[in-house]
Design a protein around this motif. Structure first.
Motif, PDB file in Angstrom:
ATOM      1  N   MET A   1       0.826  -1.193   0.000  1.00 32.09           N
ATOM      2  CA  MET A   1       0.000   0.000   0.000  1.00 32.09           C
ATOM      3  C   MET A   1       0.866   1.252   0.000  1.00 32.09           C
ATOM      4  SD  MET A   1      -3.218   0.834   0.117  1.00 32.09           S
ATOM      5  CE  MET A   1      -4.447   1.868   0.801  1.00 32.09           C
ATOM      6  N   LYS A   2       1.962   1.215   0.754  1.00 33.91           N
ATOM      7  CA  LYS A   2       2.819   2.385   0.836  1.00 33.91           C
ATOM      8  C   LYS A   2       3.390   2.753  -0.523  1.00 33.91           C
ATOM      9  CE  LYS A   2       4.593   2.829   5.459  1.00 33.91           C
ATOM     10  NZ  LYS A   2       5.753   2.761   6.311  1.00 33.91           N
ATOM     11  N   SER A   3       3.914   1.766  -1.231  1.00 30.64           N
ATOM     12  CA  SER A   3       4.538   2.075  -2.511  1.00 30.64           C
ATOM     13  C   SER A   3       3.516   2.634  -3.503  1.00 30.64           C
ATOM     14  CB  SER A   3       5.232   0.842  -3.090  1.00 30.64           C
ATOM     15  OG  SER A   3       4.273  -0.156  -3.386  1.00 30.64           O
ATOM     16  N   ARG A   4       2.290   2.161  -3.415  1.00 31.19           N
ATOM     17  CA  ARG A   4       1.251   2.659  -4.315  1.00 31.19           C
ATOM     18  C   ARG A   4       0.949   4.122  -4.015  1.00 31.19           C
ATOM     19  NH1 ARG A   4      -4.601   0.036  -4.505  1.00 31.19           N
ATOM     20  NH2 ARG A   4      -3.827  -1.295  -6.162  1.00 31.19           N
ATOM     21  N   SER A   5       0.765   4.452  -2.732  1.00 33.98           N
ATOM     22  CA  SER A   5       0.452   5.839  -2.377  1.00 33.98           C
ATOM     23  C   SER A   5       1.650   6.753  -2.641  1.00 33.98           C
ATOM     24  CB  SER A   5      -0.005   5.947  -0.931  1.00 33.98           C
ATOM     25  OG  SER A   5       1.029   5.591  -0.053  1.00 33.98           O
ATOM     26  N   GLU A   6       2.856   6.262  -2.382  1.00 32.96           N
ATOM     27  CA  GLU A   6       4.051   7.062  -2.667  1.00 32.96           C
ATOM     28  C   GLU A   6       4.193   7.312  -4.165  1.00 32.96           C
ATOM     29  OE1 GLU A   6       7.288   4.977  -0.847  1.00 32.96           O
ATOM     30  OE2 GLU A   6       6.658   5.523   1.172  1.00 32.96           O
ATOM     31  N   SER A   7       3.904   6.299  -4.963  1.00 35.43           N
ATOM     32  CA  SER A   7       3.962   6.471  -6.415  1.00 35.43           C
ATOM     33  C   SER A   7       2.907   7.464  -6.881  1.00 35.43           C
ATOM     34  CB  SER A   7       3.723   5.135  -7.132  1.00 35.43           C
ATOM     35  OG  SER A   7       4.715   4.213  -6.818  1.00 35.43           O
ATOM     36  N   LEU A   8       1.734   7.381  -6.307  1.00 35.22           N
ATOM     37  CA  LEU A   8       0.661   8.302  -6.671  1.00 35.22           C
ATOM     38  C   LEU A   8       1.028   9.726  -6.285  1.00 35.22           C
ATOM     39  CD1 LEU A   8      -2.121   8.554  -7.925  1.00 35.22           C
ATOM     40  CD2 LEU A   8      -3.106   8.093  -5.681  1.00 35.22           C
ATOM     41  N   ILE A   9       1.624   9.894  -5.116  1.00 35.49           N
ATOM     42  CA  ILE A   9       2.053  11.233  -4.680  1.00 35.49           C
ATOM     43  C   ILE A   9       3.127  11.774  -5.620  1.00 35.49           C
ATOM     44  CG2 ILE A   9       3.288  12.486  -2.869  1.00 35.49           C
ATOM     45  CD1 ILE A   9       1.730  10.799  -0.839  1.00 35.49           C
ATOM     46  N   ARG A  10       4.089  10.936  -5.988  1.00 36.85           N
ATOM     47  CA  ARG A  10       5.139  11.372  -6.923  1.00 36.85           C
ATOM     48  C   ARG A  10       4.523  11.790  -8.253  1.00 36.85           C
ATOM     49  NH1 ARG A  10       8.357   7.055  -5.088  1.00 36.85           N
ATOM     50  NH2 ARG A  10       7.747   5.854  -6.898  1.00 36.85           N
ATOM     51  N   LEU A  11       3.568  11.012  -8.727  1.00 37.84           N
ATOM     52  CA  LEU A  11       2.891  11.332  -9.986  1.00 37.84           C
ATOM     53  C   LEU A  11       2.169  12.665  -9.887  1.00 37.84           C
ATOM     54  CD1 LEU A  11       1.956  10.521 -12.846  1.00 37.84           C
ATOM     55  CD2 LEU A  11       0.012   9.368 -11.750  1.00 37.84           C
ATOM     56  N   LYS A  12       1.451  12.877  -8.782  1.00 32.30           N
ATOM     57  CA  LYS A  12       0.714  14.134  -8.595  1.00 32.30           C
ATOM     58  C   LYS A  12       1.677  15.319  -8.487  1.00 32.30           C
ATOM     59  CE  LYS A  12      -3.407  12.366  -8.586  1.00 32.30           C
ATOM     60  NZ  LYS A  12      -4.377  12.652  -9.621  1.00 32.30           N
ATOM     61  N   ASP A  99      -5.670  18.028  -6.237  1.00 28.48           N
ATOM     62  CA  ASP A  99      -5.523  16.563  -6.307  1.00 28.48           C
ATOM     63  C   ASP A  99      -4.357  16.098  -5.443  1.00 28.48           C
ATOM     64  OD1 ASP A  99      -7.647  16.367  -8.032  1.00 28.48           O
ATOM     65  OD2 ASP A  99      -6.422  16.103  -9.846  1.00 28.48           O
ATOM     66  N   LEU A 100      -3.239  16.817  -5.512  1.00 26.66           N
ATOM     67  CA  LEU A 100      -2.072  16.456  -4.713  1.00 26.66           C
ATOM     68  C   LEU A 100      -2.397  16.528  -3.229  1.00 26.66           C
ATOM     69  CD1 LEU A 100       0.924  15.781  -4.328  1.00 26.66           C
ATOM     70  CD2 LEU A 100       1.396  18.236  -4.551  1.00 26.66           C
ATOM     71  N   LYS A 101      -3.070  17.581  -2.817  1.00 28.08           N
ATOM     72  CA  LYS A 101      -3.423  17.725  -1.395  1.00 28.08           C
ATOM     73  C   LYS A 101      -4.328  16.587  -0.939  1.00 28.08           C
ATOM     74  CE  LYS A 101      -1.294  21.518  -0.493  1.00 28.08           C
ATOM     75  NZ  LYS A 101      -0.105  21.475   0.328  1.00 28.08           N
ATOM     76  N   LYS A 102      -5.284  16.204  -1.793  1.00 25.53           N
ATOM     77  CA  LYS A 102      -6.184  15.099  -1.434  1.00 25.53           C
ATOM     78  C   LYS A 102      -5.401  13.806  -1.231  1.00 25.53           C
ATOM     79  CE  LYS A 102     -10.251  16.827  -3.865  1.00 25.53           C
ATOM     80  NZ  LYS A 102     -11.117  16.617  -5.044  1.00 25.53           N
ATOM     81  N   VAL A 103      -4.502  13.513  -2.161  1.00 25.80           N
ATOM     82  CA  VAL A 103      -3.726  12.274  -2.078  1.00 25.80           C
ATOM     83  C   VAL A 103      -2.816  12.309  -0.860  1.00 25.80           C
ATOM     84  CG1 VAL A 103      -1.922  10.938  -3.232  1.00 25.80           C
ATOM     85  CG2 VAL A 103      -3.856  11.791  -4.544  1.00 25.80           C
ATOM     86  N   GLU A 104      -2.190  13.471  -0.593  1.00 27.60           N
ATOM     87  CA  GLU A 104      -1.328  13.578   0.584  1.00 27.60           C
ATOM     88  C   GLU A 104      -2.139  13.423   1.871  1.00 27.60           C
ATOM     89  OE1 GLU A 104       2.333  16.424  -0.923  1.00 27.60           O
ATOM     90  OE2 GLU A 104       0.538  17.384  -0.104  1.00 27.60           O
ATOM     91  N   LEU A 105      -3.327  13.979   1.893  1.00 25.53           N
ATOM     92  CA  LEU A 105      -4.187  13.845   3.070  1.00 25.53           C
ATOM     93  C   LEU A 105      -4.586  12.385   3.297  1.00 25.53           C
ATOM     94  CD1 LEU A 105      -5.676  15.300   5.344  1.00 25.53           C
ATOM     95  CD2 LEU A 105      -7.595  15.607   3.773  1.00 25.53           C
ATOM     96  N   LEU A 106      -4.949  11.702   2.216  1.00 24.91           N
ATOM     97  CA  LEU A 106      -5.295  10.285   2.334  1.00 24.91           C
ATOM     98  C   LEU A 106      -4.099   9.468   2.820  1.00 24.91           C
ATOM     99  CD1 LEU A 106      -7.459   9.753  -0.864  1.00 24.91           C
ATOM    100  CD2 LEU A 106      -8.244   9.733   1.513  1.00 24.91           C
ATOM    101  N   ASP A 107      -2.929   9.790   2.290  1.00 29.23           N
ATOM    102  CA  ASP A 107      -1.717   9.089   2.705  1.00 29.23           C
ATOM    103  C   ASP A 107      -1.434   9.348   4.186  1.00 29.23           C
ATOM    104  OD1 ASP A 107       0.688   7.508   2.046  1.00 29.23           O
ATOM    105  OD2 ASP A 107       1.754   9.388   2.479  1.00 29.23           O
ATOM    106  N   GLN A 108      -1.613  10.594   4.618  1.00 32.90           N
ATOM    107  CA  GLN A 108      -1.391  10.934   6.021  1.00 32.90           C
ATOM    108  C   GLN A 108      -2.363  10.186   6.921  1.00 32.90           C
ATOM    109  OE1 GLN A 108       1.103  12.745   7.246  1.00 32.90           O
ATOM    110  NE2 GLN A 108       0.378  12.169   9.272  1.00 32.90           N
ATOM    111  N   ARG A 109      -3.618  10.111   6.496  1.00 27.94           N
ATOM    112  CA  ARG A 109      -4.617   9.368   7.286  1.00 27.94           C
ATOM    113  C   ARG A 109      -4.229   7.901   7.400  1.00 27.94           C
ATOM    114  NH1 ARG A 109     -10.170  11.774   4.717  1.00 27.94           N
ATOM    115  NH2 ARG A 109     -10.041  13.821   5.679  1.00 27.94           N
ATOM    116  N   GLU A 110      -3.755   7.338   6.303  1.00 28.02           N
ATOM    117  CA  GLU A 110      -3.344   5.936   6.314  1.00 28.02           C
ATOM    118  C   GLU A 110      -2.167   5.732   7.273  1.00 28.02           C
ATOM    119  OE1 GLU A 110      -3.360   1.972   5.660  1.00 28.02           O
ATOM    120  OE2 GLU A 110      -4.864   3.392   4.956  1.00 28.02           O
TER     121      GLU A 110
END
Length: 137
Positions: A1-12, A99-110
């Motif tokens: 899960m971490k690598s997926r969210s980190e990849s998504l954050i990098r993409l954003k 979009d970046l803020k949303k993904v970072e917020l979701l990652d932080q919650r996780e």
């Protein structure tokens, strides 16, 4: 899960950087067009002063000045067109940042959820150790 969210954050983040570059590039183009138009205005004034004719309708009006006016008008029209593109690019940048803020917020919650779960497991282990010690005494 971490690598997926980190990849998504990098993409954003990459997307945000790309949108920023586009906005900066358009802003530079608008500034260049306006600067060139201003330089042409100065050249037109110099030509009118040199010839002593400032009436565009005059039969002896400078062809250089007429051509410079046309070029200046074209540059200003291009600058106005680029301003509308700039607005669009700024809107896209704002969306990308959102979009970046949303993904970072979701990652932080996780991460927070994982940390809470880890703390809960540690607390249960400590409680178990305490229970075992209290039985021994």
């Amino acid at each position: 899960m971490k690598s997926r969210s980190e990849s998504l954050i990098r993409l954003k983040k990459f997307n945000v950087d790309e949108k920023r570059r586009q906005v900066m590039q358009i802003e530079m183009m608008v500034a260049d067009f306006e600067r060139m138009a201003s330089e042409l205005d100065q050249q037109i004034e110099i030509e009118q002063t040199k010839t002593g004719i400032s009436d565009v309708a005059h039969f002896a009006y400078s062809t250089f000045a007429k051509a410079a006016m046309q070029r200046r008008d074209n540059l200003l029209a291009s600058a106005n067109d680029m301003r509308s593109k700039l607005e669009s690019a700024q809107d896209q940048l704002a969306e990308a940042l959102e979009d970046l803020k949303k993904v970072e917020l979701l990652d932080q919650r996780e991460h927070d959820r994982e940390r809470q779960e880890q703390n809960k497991l540690e607390q249960e282990a400590f409680d178990e150790v305490a229970r075992l010690r209290s039985r021994r005494l």
